[in-house]
Every structure is written in C-alpha cells, then in structure tokens.
Design a protein around this motif. Structure first.
Motif, short mmCIF file in Angstrom:
data_model
loop_
_atom_site.label_atom_id
_atom_site.label_comp_id
_atom_site.label_asym_id
_atom_site.label_seq_id
_atom_site.Cartn_x
_atom_site.Cartn_y
_atom_site.Cartn_z
N HIS A 1 15.62 -2.90 -5.81
CA HIS A 1 15.38 -2.18 -4.45
C HIS A 1 15.09 -2.92 -3.25
CE1 HIS A 1 15.90 1.27 -7.11
NE2 HIS A 1 15.57 2.16 -6.38
N ILE A 2 15.00 -4.34 -3.43
CA ILE A 2 15.03 -5.14 -2.38
C ILE A 2 16.10 -6.08 -2.08
CG2 ILE A 2 13.33 -6.86 -0.96
CD1 ILE A 2 10.86 -5.62 -2.65
N LEU A 3 16.84 -6.07 -1.15
CA LEU A 3 18.00 -6.78 -0.93
C LEU A 3 17.49 -7.93 0.13
CD1 LEU A 3 20.90 -7.34 -1.30
CD2 LEU A 3 21.37 -6.33 0.84
N LEU A 4 17.72 -9.39 -0.29
CA LEU A 4 17.42 -10.28 0.54
C LEU A 4 18.68 -10.47 1.53
CD1 LEU A 4 14.94 -12.88 0.89
CD2 LEU A 4 16.91 -14.06 -0.24
N VAL A 5 18.56 -10.88 2.41
CA VAL A 5 19.82 -11.21 3.57
C VAL A 5 19.34 -12.48 4.41
CG1 VAL A 5 21.27 -10.47 5.25
CG2 VAL A 5 20.53 -8.97 3.78
N LYS A 6 20.25 -13.35 4.33
CA LYS A 6 19.81 -14.75 5.13
C LYS A 6 20.42 -14.69 6.62
CE LYS A 6 19.00 -17.71 1.25
NZ LYS A 6 19.30 -19.12 0.49
N TYR A 7 19.70 -14.84 7.60
CA TYR A 7 20.47 -14.95 8.83
C TYR A 7 21.52 -15.92 9.04
CZ TYR A 7 20.28 -15.80 13.82
OH TYR A 7 20.53 -15.91 15.34
N GLU A 8 21.44 -16.93 8.36
CA GLU A 8 22.56 -18.08 8.51
C GLU A 8 23.68 -17.61 7.80
OE1 GLU A 8 19.33 -18.50 7.41
OE2 GLU A 8 18.61 -19.59 9.30
N ASP A 9 23.61 -16.83 6.65
CA ASP A 9 25.00 -16.04 6.16
C ASP A 9 25.46 -14.93 7.04
OD1 ASP A 9 24.33 -17.51 4.07
OD2 ASP A 9 23.31 -16.13 2.65
N LEU A 10 24.37 -14.19 7.59
CA LEU A 10 25.08 -13.10 8.35
C LEU A 10 25.66 -13.91 9.73
CD1 LEU A 10 24.64 -10.19 8.54
CD2 LEU A 10 22.40 -10.47 9.56
N ALA B 1 1.05 -1.21 0.01
CA ALA B 1 -0.02 0.07 0.04
C ALA B 1 1.00 1.22 -0.11
CB ALA B 1 -0.77 0.10 1.23
N MET B 2 2.04 1.05 0.63
CA MET B 2 2.81 2.09 0.87
C MET B 2 4.10 2.30 -0.05
SD MET B 2 3.60 2.91 4.91
CE MET B 2 4.48 1.20 4.89
N TYR B 3 4.22 1.13 -1.06
CA TYR B 3 5.38 0.92 -1.75
C TYR B 3 5.09 0.39 -3.13
CZ TYR B 3 10.06 -1.14 -3.28
OH TYR B 3 11.17 -1.59 -3.83
N ASP B 4 5.42 1.19 -4.04
CA ASP B 4 5.16 0.93 -5.41
C ASP B 4 6.49 0.41 -6.13
OD1 ASP B 4 4.43 0.63 -8.18
OD2 ASP B 4 3.60 2.69 -8.27
N SER B 5 6.42 -0.83 -6.66
CA SER B 5 7.69 -1.42 -7.35
C SER B 5 8.03 -0.77 -8.50
CB SER B 5 7.75 -2.91 -7.27
OG SER B 5 6.52 -3.25 -8.23
N ASN B 6 7.00 0.02 -9.24
CA ASN B 6 7.15 0.71 -10.51
C ASN B 6 7.52 2.04 -10.54
OD1 ASN B 6 6.26 -1.66 -12.13
ND2 ASN B 6 4.09 -0.92 -11.48
#
Ligand code: A3P
Length: 292
Positions: free
Chosen positions: A187-196, A111-116
C-alpha cells in the motif's frame, strides 16, 4: 546545539523537529487517535523532494483528470498538510476521499497507519537525491519566515542538513524509514523525483495503476502536460503565490526543478564529505539515486 540559526517556535513532535504553526504535545493524543480511512490518499516525502508535484498528479488522477476543477482551488486546500495545526483540524472533518500531505517520518506517521490493517489507505512516498534536496531546502530556508529566513551561506546550511538539524529532521532517517516500509507494504508506492523528471508519463501511469484508476492515454497525457515544471511555475493554484510566510522575491517556490543543480552549490570538499556520510548511511539499503 552548535548552530546559531533557529526556526520559529521550534519543538519536537513525536521526534520530528517542527515549527511554530505545526502540531505539538497538546495535539499528540488527537493525532494518535485519528485513524486513517481506506479511501484516504496520502502523499508523503522528505521536504523538497517533489511533494507538491506529486500531490497535483495524485489529485488529478483521482479526480479523473479534471484540470478545470484543479484550477479552482489552491492545492494546499485540496491536499492539506497534516502536521500543520490548522490543516490537522480541517482534515478531521473532511469528507472522503481525503487527500493528505505529510513530511513526518514513518515511526511518527505509524501512529495513524497500521501496516497490518487490511483497510489501510494508500501512500505515495516521493524520494529525491539528497544533494539536490539540500540545495532546494537551502533556498527554501531563505524565503520561508517560519524557517527563520536563513541568511547564512550554503556551507552552513549543508552542515545543519548533514546533522539533521533542519525542520522535519534527518533526511536519511525519513527516507530509509519510508523506503524499508515500502518494500514490505504494497500500500506504499515509492516514486523517485529523478524518474518523474526523465519519464513523467510512465511514472504518472504507474501512479494511476497503483490508485486503480483506468483513465486512458489522452487524460494521462493531459495531466502530464499540466504538471510540467513551466506550467506548475505559472499556476497560482500550486506555486504558493501569495502564501504569507513565503517571500518569492528571495527565491520562488518553483525554483529550478532540475536534476543536478547541486553541482552549482557544492565545493569539491563538501561533495567528498557529503558522499562519505552518504556511503555510511546507505550501506545497508538497496535504495539508489541518480545524482545527475
Ligand atoms: P527546486 O528548489 O530544486 O527547484 P516540495 O514540493 O517537496 O517542497 O519540492 C519542491 C521542489 O520540487 C522544488 O525544487 C521545485 O521547483 C520542484 N518542483 C515542483 N514542481 C515541479 C515540477 N513540475 N517539475 C520539476 N520539479 C518540480
């Protein structure tokens, strides 16, 4: 529903199960009308996936590694939690850059974030393997008054978790929605807890690159040291010490911080049932997890 446990003031907000202090129908219009700005920085995650850890990293990167400044203000004030009513009001009048935490699922957040939109903000989405999330969530449910200070056994909580009857709803819906969005949206970065956990400095460098901050190895190494589990556990600005709805004597917020603690909780039967659900839910995705 068939479960007897209730969280305080439970209600749905845009399809997400929330508690008494969180946004409700009355806030929906304001929420839908609030547009995010290019300078905003969002950390999103399903609960218990490493949100707090990532927030401290992101805040420090964006503040050029100013650890002294980070030690002056509690993280929940530096990084307000948007679906909490009080924080939502605060965010609306905050100067840029605004740091925003959310656990909402992607459809609700959209609702707040438009990927376009070309001037959209950056989002760091953190994921953690669901068996460790279930264990962390169970312990959190016991110590958190708004979540009803759960007193049942792990088996009962696990059934609730597997059916998505927990605050913020179904794990798979949240994770897969954000994961699929992250594949299509740079604009969306995926981070994995296990990698961190296994390569923190490398992950911190990746986040700095994503945020376009060129900080140098000394600063990144200092951030990495500051956010170790032991340091965060001892740091009152991030460990939720004195937070009125939490009883750290039952279970501290900074509890264990490990990969694979699920083995101390799941029976063989529970693991088999969980993995059956996992295979079904994950059959169409390329997302994978390290469980140990
Ligand atoms: P455990 O309960 O397994 O210890 P969130 O911030 O999303 O609520 O996630 C909380 C979980 O992240 C807790 O997991 C907490 O201990 C863990 N955590 C917080 N800071 C951490 C750190 N620096 N290193 C490893 N785990 C951390």
């Amino acid at each position: 529903n068939k479960f007897s446990h209730r969280i305080r003031g439970e209600h749905l907000f845009k399809g997400n199960l929330l508690h008494v202090d969180m946004l409700d129908n009355e806030d929906e219009q304001d929420f839908n009308n609030m547009k995010l700005k290019k300078e905003d920085i969002i950390v999103s995650a399903y609960p218990k996936s490493g949100t707090t850890w990532t927030e401290e990293i992101v805040w420090l990167i964006n503040n050029n590694g100013d650890i002294e400044a980070a030690k002056k203000t509690p993280l929940y004030m530096r990084f307000p939690f948007i679906e909490v009513k009080q924080a939502f009001s605060a965010i609306r009048t905050m100067p840029s850059p605004r740091f925003i935490k959310t656990h909402l699922d992607y459809p609700a957040f959209s609702a707040m974030y438009d990927s376009n939109q070309t001037d959209r903000p950056k989002v760091i989405y953190v994921v953690r393997n669901p068996k460790d999330v279930a264990v962390s969530f169970y312990n959190f449910y016991k110590m958190n008054k708004n979540l009803g200070s759960f007193t049942g056994p792990f088996s009962e909580f696990l059934s609730m978790f597997m059916e998505g009857y927990v605050v913020l709803g179904d794990y798979f819906k949240n994770v897969l929605g954000w994961y699929e969005a992250s594949i299509k949206d740079d604009h969306i970065l995926l981070v994995k807890y296990e990698d961190l956990k296994t390569s923190p400095l490398e992950q911190i460098k990746q986040i700095a690159g994503f945020l376009e901050k060129d900080l140098g190895d000394d600063v990144l190494t200092a951030i990495c040291d500051h956010v170790s589990f032991a340091n965060m556990k001892a740091n009152p600005m991030v460990n939720y010490e004195g937070f009125p709805i939490m009883d750290h004597n039952i279970s501290p917020f900074m509890r264990k911080g490990e990969i694979g603690d699920w083995k101390n909780y799941f029976t063989t039967e529970e693991d088999a049932a969980f993995m059956k659900l996992y295979q079904e839910k994950m059959k169409d995705t390329s997302l994978t997890f390290a469980f140990e």
